[in-house]
Write an enzyme that holds these catalytic residues in place. Structure first.
Site, PDB file in Angstrom:
ATOM      1  N   CYS A   1     -11.769   5.060  -5.287  1.00 28.13           N
ATOM      2  CA  CYS A   1     -12.147   4.932  -6.728  1.00 28.13           C
ATOM      3  C   CYS A   1     -10.729   5.376  -7.456  1.00 28.13           C
ATOM      4  O   CYS A   1     -10.435   6.398  -6.898  1.00 28.13           O
ATOM      5  CB  CYS A   1     -13.577   5.407  -6.650  1.00 28.13           C
ATOM      6  SG  CYS A   1     -14.670   4.290  -5.742  1.00 28.13           S
TER       7      CYS A   1
ATOM      8  N   ARG B   1      -4.673   2.090  -5.116  1.00 25.33           N
ATOM      9  CA  ARG B   1      -5.962   3.073  -4.664  1.00 25.33           C
ATOM     10  C   ARG B   1      -6.682   2.419  -3.810  1.00 25.33           C
ATOM     11  O   ARG B   1      -7.219   2.206  -3.172  1.00 25.33           O
ATOM     12  CB  ARG B   1      -6.093   4.569  -5.022  1.00 25.33           C
ATOM     13  CG  ARG B   1      -6.004   5.228  -5.677  1.00 25.33           C
ATOM     14  CD  ARG B   1      -6.733   6.296  -6.953  1.00 25.33           C
ATOM     15  NE  ARG B   1      -7.725   7.300  -6.239  1.00 25.33           N
ATOM     16  CZ  ARG B   1      -7.490   8.034  -5.672  1.00 25.33           C
ATOM     17  NH1 ARG B   1      -6.581   8.936  -5.288  1.00 25.33           N
ATOM     18  NH2 ARG B   1      -8.804   9.023  -5.321  1.00 25.33           N
TER      19      ARG B   1
ATOM     20  N   TRP C   1     -14.094   1.118  -6.382  1.00 30.13           N
ATOM     21  CA  TRP C   1     -14.088   0.188  -4.690  1.00 30.13           C
ATOM     22  C   TRP C   1     -15.577   0.666  -4.029  1.00 30.13           C
ATOM     23  O   TRP C   1     -15.935   1.465  -4.261  1.00 30.13           O
ATOM     24  CB  TRP C   1     -13.253   1.022  -3.633  1.00 30.13           C
ATOM     25  CG  TRP C   1     -12.823   0.826  -2.184  1.00 30.13           C
ATOM     26  CD1 TRP C   1     -12.203  -0.384  -2.176  1.00 30.13           C
ATOM     27  CD2 TRP C   1     -12.908   0.547  -1.034  1.00 30.13           C
ATOM     28  NE1 TRP C   1     -11.861  -0.893  -1.256  1.00 30.13           N
ATOM     29  CE2 TRP C   1     -12.791  -0.148  -0.109  1.00 30.13           C
ATOM     30  CE3 TRP C   1     -14.565   1.529  -0.439  1.00 30.13           C
ATOM     31  CZ2 TRP C   1     -12.931   0.092   0.853  1.00 30.13           C
ATOM     32  CZ3 TRP C   1     -14.830   1.658   0.881  1.00 30.13           C
ATOM     33  CH2 TRP C   1     -14.013   0.450   1.838  1.00 30.13           C
TER      34      TRP C   1
ATOM     35  N   ASN D   1     -15.502   9.391  -7.918  1.00 34.85           N
ATOM     36  CA  ASN D   1     -15.789   9.238  -6.610  1.00 34.85           C
ATOM     37  C   ASN D   1     -16.078   9.823  -5.635  1.00 34.85           C
ATOM     38  O   ASN D   1     -17.299  10.479  -5.315  1.00 34.85           O
ATOM     39  CB  ASN D   1     -14.074   9.302  -6.486  1.00 34.85           C
ATOM     40  CG  ASN D   1     -13.373   8.575  -7.112  1.00 34.85           C
ATOM     41  OD1 ASN D   1     -13.951   7.610  -8.283  1.00 34.85           O
ATOM     42  ND2 ASN D   1     -12.062   8.821  -7.270  1.00 34.85           N
ATOM     43  N   GLY D   2     -16.479   8.982  -3.980  1.00 37.40           N
ATOM     44  CA  GLY D   2     -16.977   9.955  -3.112  1.00 37.40           C
ATOM     45  C   GLY D   2     -18.187   9.464  -3.224  1.00 37.40           C
ATOM     46  O   GLY D   2     -18.693   8.155  -3.466  1.00 37.40           O
TER      47      GLY D   2
ATOM     48  N   GLU E   1       1.936  -1.315  14.945  1.00 39.08           N
ATOM     49  CA  GLU E   1       2.104  -0.744  12.934  1.00 39.08           C
ATOM     50  C   GLU E   1       2.875  -2.325  12.971  1.00 39.08           C
ATOM     51  O   GLU E   1       2.746  -2.795  11.661  1.00 39.08           O
ATOM     52  CB  GLU E   1       3.211   0.270  12.850  1.00 39.08           C
ATOM     53  CG  GLU E   1       3.873   0.292  11.968  1.00 39.08           C
ATOM     54  CD  GLU E   1       3.069   0.800  10.500  1.00 39.08           C
ATOM     55  OE1 GLU E   1       1.694   0.932  11.319  1.00 39.08           O
ATOM     56  OE2 GLU E   1       2.604   1.063   9.507  1.00 39.08           O
TER      57      GLU E   1
ATOM     58  N   LYS F   1       1.022  -4.272  10.045  1.00 40.05           N
ATOM     59  CA  LYS F   1       1.367  -3.832   8.665  1.00 40.05           C
ATOM     60  C   LYS F   1       1.383  -5.487   7.985  1.00 40.05           C
ATOM     61  O   LYS F   1       0.893  -6.210   7.573  1.00 40.05           O
ATOM     62  CB  LYS F   1       2.830  -4.076   8.513  1.00 40.05           C
ATOM     63  CG  LYS F   1       3.600  -2.519   8.102  1.00 40.05           C
ATOM     64  CD  LYS F   1       2.997  -2.197   7.016  1.00 40.05           C
ATOM     65  CE  LYS F   1       1.641  -1.783   6.989  1.00 40.05           C
ATOM     66  NZ  LYS F   1       1.913   0.065   6.706  1.00 40.05           N
TER      67      LYS F   1
ATOM     68  N   GLU G   1      -2.104  -6.593   7.499  1.00 44.53           N
ATOM     69  CA  GLU G   1      -3.104  -6.135   5.980  1.00 44.53           C
ATOM     70  C   GLU G   1      -2.271  -6.639   4.813  1.00 44.53           C
ATOM     71  O   GLU G   1      -3.536  -6.798   4.187  1.00 44.53           O
ATOM     72  CB  GLU G   1      -2.645  -4.920   5.694  1.00 44.53           C
ATOM     73  CG  GLU G   1      -3.010  -3.626   6.052  1.00 44.53           C
ATOM     74  CD  GLU G   1      -2.111  -2.012   6.695  1.00 44.53           C
ATOM     75  OE1 GLU G   1      -1.228  -1.788   6.294  1.00 44.53           O
ATOM     76  OE2 GLU G   1      -3.209  -1.007   5.862  1.00 44.53           O
TER      77      GLU G   1
ATOM     78  N   HIS H   1      -2.169  -9.426  31.518  1.00 40.54           N
ATOM     79  CA  HIS H   1      -3.528  -8.987  31.632  1.00 40.54           C
ATOM     80  C   HIS H   1      -4.864  -9.619  31.050  1.00 40.54           C
ATOM     81  O   HIS H   1      -5.647  -8.143  31.035  1.00 40.54           O
ATOM     82  CB  HIS H   1      -3.676  -7.158  31.708  1.00 40.54           C
ATOM     83  CG  HIS H   1      -3.157  -6.501  32.845  1.00 40.54           C
ATOM     84  ND1 HIS H   1      -3.505  -6.057  34.312  1.00 40.54           N
ATOM     85  CD2 HIS H   1      -2.234  -5.804  32.921  1.00 40.54           C
ATOM     86  CE1 HIS H   1      -1.938  -6.287  34.657  1.00 40.54           C
ATOM     87  NE2 HIS H   1      -1.115  -5.751  34.059  1.00 40.54           N
TER      88      HIS H   1
ATOM     89  N   LYS I   1      -5.556   2.926  -0.756  1.00 45.53           N
ATOM     90  CA  LYS I   1      -4.369   3.496  -0.458  1.00 45.53           C
ATOM     91  C   LYS I   1      -5.029   5.038   0.189  1.00 45.53           C
ATOM     92  O   LYS I   1      -4.637   5.362   1.270  1.00 45.53           O
ATOM     93  CB  LYS I   1      -4.037   3.995  -1.636  1.00 45.53           C
ATOM     94  CG  LYS I   1      -2.554   4.456  -1.380  1.00 45.53           C
ATOM     95  CD  LYS I   1      -1.445   3.631  -0.794  1.00 45.53           C
ATOM     96  CE  LYS I   1      -0.577   5.005  -0.067  1.00 45.53           C
ATOM     97  NZ  LYS I   1       1.083   3.638   0.569  1.00 45.53           N
TER      98      LYS I   1
HETATM   99  O1  M6R Z   1      -3.005   8.648   4.058  1.00 42.31           O
HETATM  100  P1  M6R Z   1      -3.294   8.872   5.228  1.00 42.31           P
HETATM  101  O2  M6R Z   1      -1.866   8.164   5.641  1.00 42.31           O
HETATM  102  O3  M6R Z   1      -4.193   9.797   6.333  1.00 42.31           O
HETATM  103  O4  M6R Z   1      -4.138   7.124   5.581  1.00 42.31           O
HETATM  104  C1  M6R Z   1      -4.088   7.149   6.812  1.00 42.31           C
HETATM  105  C2  M6R Z   1      -4.623   5.389   6.356  1.00 42.31           C
HETATM  106  O5  M6R Z   1      -5.927   4.725   5.979  1.00 42.31           O
HETATM  107  C3  M6R Z   1      -3.187   4.424   6.626  1.00 42.31           C
HETATM  108  O6  M6R Z   1      -2.683   5.002   7.070  1.00 42.31           O
HETATM  109  C4  M6R Z   1      -3.669   3.165   6.636  1.00 42.31           C
HETATM  110  O7  M6R Z   1      -3.587   2.622   7.385  1.00 42.31           O
HETATM  111  C5  M6R Z   1      -2.574   1.760   5.840  1.00 42.31           C
HETATM  112  N1  M6R Z   1      -3.596   1.247   4.813  1.00 42.31           N
HETATM  113  C6  M6R Z   1      -1.536   1.302   6.363  1.00 42.31           C
HETATM  114  O8  M6R Z   1      -0.882   0.861   5.888  1.00 42.31           O
END
Ligand code: M6R
Length: 607
Positions: free
Chosen positions: A2, A27, A74, A100-101, A479, A483, A486, A502, A602
């Protein structure tokens, strides 16, 4: 997660709130709302969907209000509907709350408040705060907020507006980030500094269990028991240009192309390229006696930590383990006062990583935060901090912060290695010489983009994609897969290539895309054998390689994406670039919301 914004000042509040909420869109959110005080009356507007949907439903130019709060939600408690969107009101409709939270004891509080006669209109945990403040109000809003948050359990950043007190916004924080700021005849509130760039000239980061008030002449901060807090403010120095797309179609693409600079800045701050001296003040506090290292991190940051696990083994004679932060808490890690824990996080606010830091410190470990954002919770709770200098990252999918993390972690490893292990000097000297060339090599790696664009046209119809690699490139395969999933929502998995036999090999059939990272220096022949195995099952081999002209590779691969040859810290960074571009262009071909992928945030501040 949020986003919170608030404005009180001489200018019109509604345009500022909507513009700032758009700046916080990165975010991640699913509904938005604002509350204003107009002609002495509290007005509230909320809507599921994007800020632009909210804006389209309003006649913004018609509002004369000079005070207001705004929120992007969110969803956690209750679906992303209009009714669950913030702000939430008390029974009288005079008090508006954004939050937020998570209020963990919301059910108990709700039950008590309902017994007192309060009527709720949403399924959210937040609404209890509005009613609790109403119930505790004896005329002073700040006092009522202070007493309300004292009863709340969990994590929160809160901003409160009252029709009876239109000259100020009252705020409180525990766990979730919140800043207050001042500018020309205005006071500001935000969950995140980017919303205030170009507006606030200075800001103050609230600490846990602090409350505050924001007026048109600035702000004041207090402890929960009412004592004034005086800390020097922070100048807002970042340029608003940093949060503009600068001609790129998406922030993610801009950030991918910024990597020669962001990696370069991260290195330059820590390495004197002429003398090869490393400057890492955070490490001057000791750490020479460490006998064990844990990296704790989540998501992409975990993949950077996993790269560091491989790199550090070459220079540091102690065991190193990268552990997913949320799992670290559930294990019984070997921790003593000689354990070093490195918390890797772009935002510095990720709750799982923060909790892992708390656990490590409670058991006596020394903790170094490796973060991109300054003044974060993880930095505050660590013994020392090392910054990545990637600049603000807006795209939800982390790109430039990932490569900056690898660079920074690599240098921290070299610095510790030099102290602990004289034999590592040869590795260090070779690494440092290569790092000077790295920004230029990233520029070269980016030149593959046009080819990736046409490859993406072919790949975007895939239902799933395998990423295989060995050694230090294995985390890069993880990674690459993260990516892709995501931002394109295509299922993807990263595996060590040696594991293919395996299990994952069962997935390979005709046309199945398999992205294979083939470095001359890392078990190259074995990787080619894995390629043969994929080919034998008619898989579609996309090789990313620093040996693009090798005839054996060319015979096996359907497509070869070249990366500049390099070793050590540089190699995983360079192999990352084509995978970022691949994910980006596949997502663009599919027409997804690249910068704000569905369901993602984010900064993940709830567990
Ligand atoms: O702010 P942070 O680096 O701690 O965030 C960690 C993950 O939430 C963040 O890397 C997430 O996996 C991203 N969406 C990656 O693209």
């Amino acid at each position: 997660m949020c986003g919170i914004v608030g404005y009180v000042g001489r200018e019109l509040a509604a345009p500022f709130l909507l513009q700032s909420l758009k700046r916080l869109e990165y975010r991640g959110y699913d509904s938005a709302g604002i509350a204003l005080i107009e002609d002495g009356r509290l007005l509230r507007f909320r809507r599921a969907g994007k800020v632009k949907d909210l804006e389209a439903s309003l006649d913004v130019a018609a509002f004369a209000a000079r005070v207001g709060i705004g929120h992007t939600r969110w969803a956690t408690h209750g679906a992303p509907t209009d009714d669950n969107a913030h702000p939430h009101l008390d029974c009288s409709g005079r008090i508006a709350v954004i939050h937020n939270g998570i209020i963990e004891n919301h059910a108990v509080l709700r039950h008590q408040l309902e017994a007192e006669g309060h009527v709720f209109s949403s399924q959210t945990d937040t609404e209890v705060l509005a009613h609790l403040i109403e119930s505790l109000s004896e005329g002073d809003l700040l006092d009522a907020v202070r007493r309300a948050v004292a009863q709340a359990q969990g994590a929160f950043a809160v901003a409160v507006l009252s029709q009876d007190d239109p000259s100020r916004i009252v705020v409180a924080k525990r766990g979730s980030p919140l800043v207050v700021g001042r500018g020309e005849g205005a006071g500001y509130v935000s969950s995140d500094v980017p919303a205030l760039l170009g507006k606030a000239t200075e800001v103050q980061f609230l600490l846990d269990d602090e409350v505050g008030e924001v007026r048109c002449d600035g702000y004041a901060v207090f402890t929960l028991d009412g004592r004034p807090v005086h800390r020097p403010p922070h100048r807002v120095s970042a340029d608003p240009i940093a949060i503009q797309k600068g001609g790129y179609k998406h922030f993610m693409l801009k950030e991918i192309h910024e990597q020669p600079r962001s990696v370069g800045e991260t290195i330059r701050e820590k390495l004197d390229e002429a003398t090869h001296a490393l400057s890492l003040p955070a490490l001057e506090k000791g750490f020479a006696d460490i006998d064990h290292v844990y990296f704790v991190a989540c998501g992409t940051a975990f993949h950077a930590a996993k790269v560091a696990e491989y790199l550090w083994e070459d220079v540091l004679p102690v065991p190193t383990h990268a552990v997913i932060a949320s799992e670290f808490r559930l294990r019984n890690p070997h921790i003593t006062p000689r354990t070093l824990v490195i918390a890797v996080s772009q935002s510095g606010e990720t709750i799982d990583t923060l909790m892992a830091v708390r656990r490590a410190r409670a058991r006596g470990a020394r903790v170094v935060a490796l973060v991109n954002a300054e003044q974060s919770a993880i930095e505050r709770e660590s013994d020392a901090v090392v910054y990545t200098r990637a600049g603000i990252e807006i795209g939800v999918a982390a790109t430039k912060t990932f490569t900056a993390q690898i660079a920074a972690l690599g240098l921290v490893g070299l610095a510790l290695g030099r102290r602990r292990n004289p034999d590592s000097e040869a590795v260090c000297a070779r690494e440092l010489a290569e790092l000077a060339l790295l920004p230029g090599r990233i520029v070269e790696a980016l030149r593959v983009e046009a080819r990736i664009q046409s490859l993406a046209e072919q790949l975007h119809r895939a239902s799933d994609v395998l990423f295989l690699a060995r050694g230090v490139l294995f985390p890069i395969a993880l990674e690459g897969a993260l990516k892709l999933k995501e931002i394109s929502y295509i299922h993807a998995e990263g595996y060590p290539a040696g594991e293919m036999k395996h299990g994952p090999i069962a997935l390979i059939d005709e046309g199945k895309p398999v992205v294979m990272l083939a470095s001359r220096d890392i078990a190259y022949e074995k990787l080619l054998s894995n390629m043969e195995e994929v080919k034998a099952r008619k898989g579609l081999v996309i090789a990313v390689s620093d040996a693009p002209d090798d005839p054996n590779l060319r015979r096996l691969a359907d497509e070869v994406l070249p990366v500049p040859a390099a070793t050590g810290i540089s190699a995983p960074i360079l192999f990352t670039i084509p995978l970022q571009l691949l994910a980006y262009h596949v997502a663009v071909s599919l027409g997804t919301d690249v910068d704000q992928p569905r369901n993602l945030a984010k900064t993940v501040t709830v567990e």
